[in-house]
Design an enzyme around this catalytic site. Structure first.
Site, PDB file in Angstrom:
ATOM      1  N   GLU A  91     -39.457  27.283 -17.390  1.00 11.65           N
ATOM      2  CA  GLU A  91     -39.373  27.451 -15.943  1.00 11.65           C
ATOM      3  C   GLU A  91     -37.973  27.893 -15.541  1.00 11.65           C
ATOM      4  O   GLU A  91     -36.979  27.527 -16.172  1.00 11.65           O
ATOM      5  CB  GLU A  91     -39.737  26.145 -15.228  1.00 11.65           C
ATOM      6  N   CYS A 331     -33.304  19.141  -9.321  1.00 10.08           N
ATOM      7  CA  CYS A 331     -32.668  18.556 -10.500  1.00 10.08           C
ATOM      8  C   CYS A 331     -33.580  17.544 -11.182  1.00 10.08           C
ATOM      9  O   CYS A 331     -34.071  16.605 -10.562  1.00 10.08           O
ATOM     10  CB  CYS A 331     -31.361  17.878 -10.079  1.00 10.08           C
TER      11      CYS A 331
END
EC number: 2.1.1.192
Length: 343
Positions: A91, A331
């Site tokens: 990704e 994150c």
């Protein structure tokens, strides 16, 4: 055949001239690939048919296959799920700020570090990405969105310094004025802390930014959050940062994911300020993002108190505004969503 995206500028020139083509043909090819996002030699119309046929015999230019694209309804952050040539998936994320676009890219399929708050580590580790696969994330996102990326953060899946050679080579390619043409100071490497590689990075002559994912001020707590800490202690890592700063003079960003009841105590803030004293650092406080680990972020009051302790002790700090959390692009949220093949 060779992946053209694996080659540095000098390597490409050498390959091209060894085939009997003029040196300037390398620049023409790179203009097609990096500026026009063309990865088919047949479309490179300023090359003769003979040259195009010759190049096709020796090189491939594989952009990534898009499997899924998700766009945040909150801030427009876009996450891409790519399939690699061997069927593995990675990704990448495109983040939009006023006046600039930042790409968050991956360096490994999965991650060997296994941070307990990070979804990537839950997938396990499969393999390192090649230089070309790292570079292709930028080209593939730019082609898909029709927009130029100006900033790059090596903060996606994987630990960049455990894929050191390919990471460094990809940075040189993305920075080269005839290739990616991204300013070197607009490129950031994020690491959990591999001491010998941090010192090696200082000697590369690359003016990149460095971010250290610390997440705890003591070995006891960091051992639980970042298992690799059992090999490289907090003290060893911070000593490497000292050497890095002596060699480069550059400030280092400290990333600290705040987790309720784990590393968010006032005593943690005081200890963090203590161990960072004397270093040229800036602390990014990151309230933990939702993952399957079931961890939760501290209260706003606790986060502000943590920041205040750092500031009172002379440590610059900010609370990072996360983007893309609603599409699992923030994150610690990137992961393998499909079955992967073994290396």
């Amino acid at each position: 055949m060779k992946n053209l995206l694996d080659l540095s500028y000098d390597e490409l020139v050498s390959e091209i001239t060894s085939l009997g083509l003029e040196r300037y043909r390398a620049d023409q090819i790179l203009d097609w690939v990096f500026d026009k996002k063309v990865n088919n030699f047949d479309e490179m119309t300023n090359l003769s048919k003979q040259h195009r046929a010759l190049l096709k015999e020796h090189f491939t230019i594989p952009f990534l296959k898009l499997l899924e694209k998700r766009v945040s309804k909150i801030d427009g952050t876009t996450k891409f799920l790519w399939e690699l040539e061997d069927g593995n998936t990675i990704e990448s994320v495109m983040i939009f700020h006023p006046g600039r676009i930042t790409a968050c890219i991956s360096t490994q399929v999965g991650c060997p570090v296994g941070c307990t708050f990070c979804a990537t580590g839950m997938s396990g580790f499969v393999r390192n990405l090649t230089t070309g696969e790292i570079v292709s994330q930028i080209l593939s996102m730019e082609k898909e969105e029709g927009k130029k990326i100006g900033n790059v953060v090596y903060m996606g899946m994987g630990e960049p310094l455990l894929n050191y050679e390919n990471t460094i080579k990809s940075i040189r390619i993305l920075n080269h004025k005839k290739m990616g043409n991204i300013g070197i100071r607009r490129i950031t490497i994020s690491t959990v802390g591999i001491p010998e590689k941090i010192i090696q990075l200082a000697d590369e002559g690359l003016d990149v930014k460095l971010a250290l994912s610390l997440h705890a001020p003591t070995n006891f707590k960091r051992d639980q959050l970042v298992p690799l800490n059992r090999k490289y202690s907090v003290e060893e890592i911070l000593n490497a940062i000292k050497v890095y700063q002596m060699k480069t003079g550059k400030r280092v960003t400290i990333e600290y994911v705040l987790i309720r009841g784990v590393n968010d105590e006032i005593s943690d803030a005081k200890k963090l300020a203590e161990i960072l004293k004397g270093l040229k650092v800036f602390v990014n406080l990151i309230p933990v993002n939702p993952t399957v680990a079931g961890l939760s972020k501290p209260s706003r009051q606790r986060i502000l108190a943590f920041k205040r302790i750092l500031l009172e002790n002379g440590i610059e700090a900010e609370i990072r505004q996360e983007k893309g959390s609603d599409i699992e692009a923030a994150c610690g949220q990137l992961r393998l969503k499909r079955k992967v093949s073994s290396p």
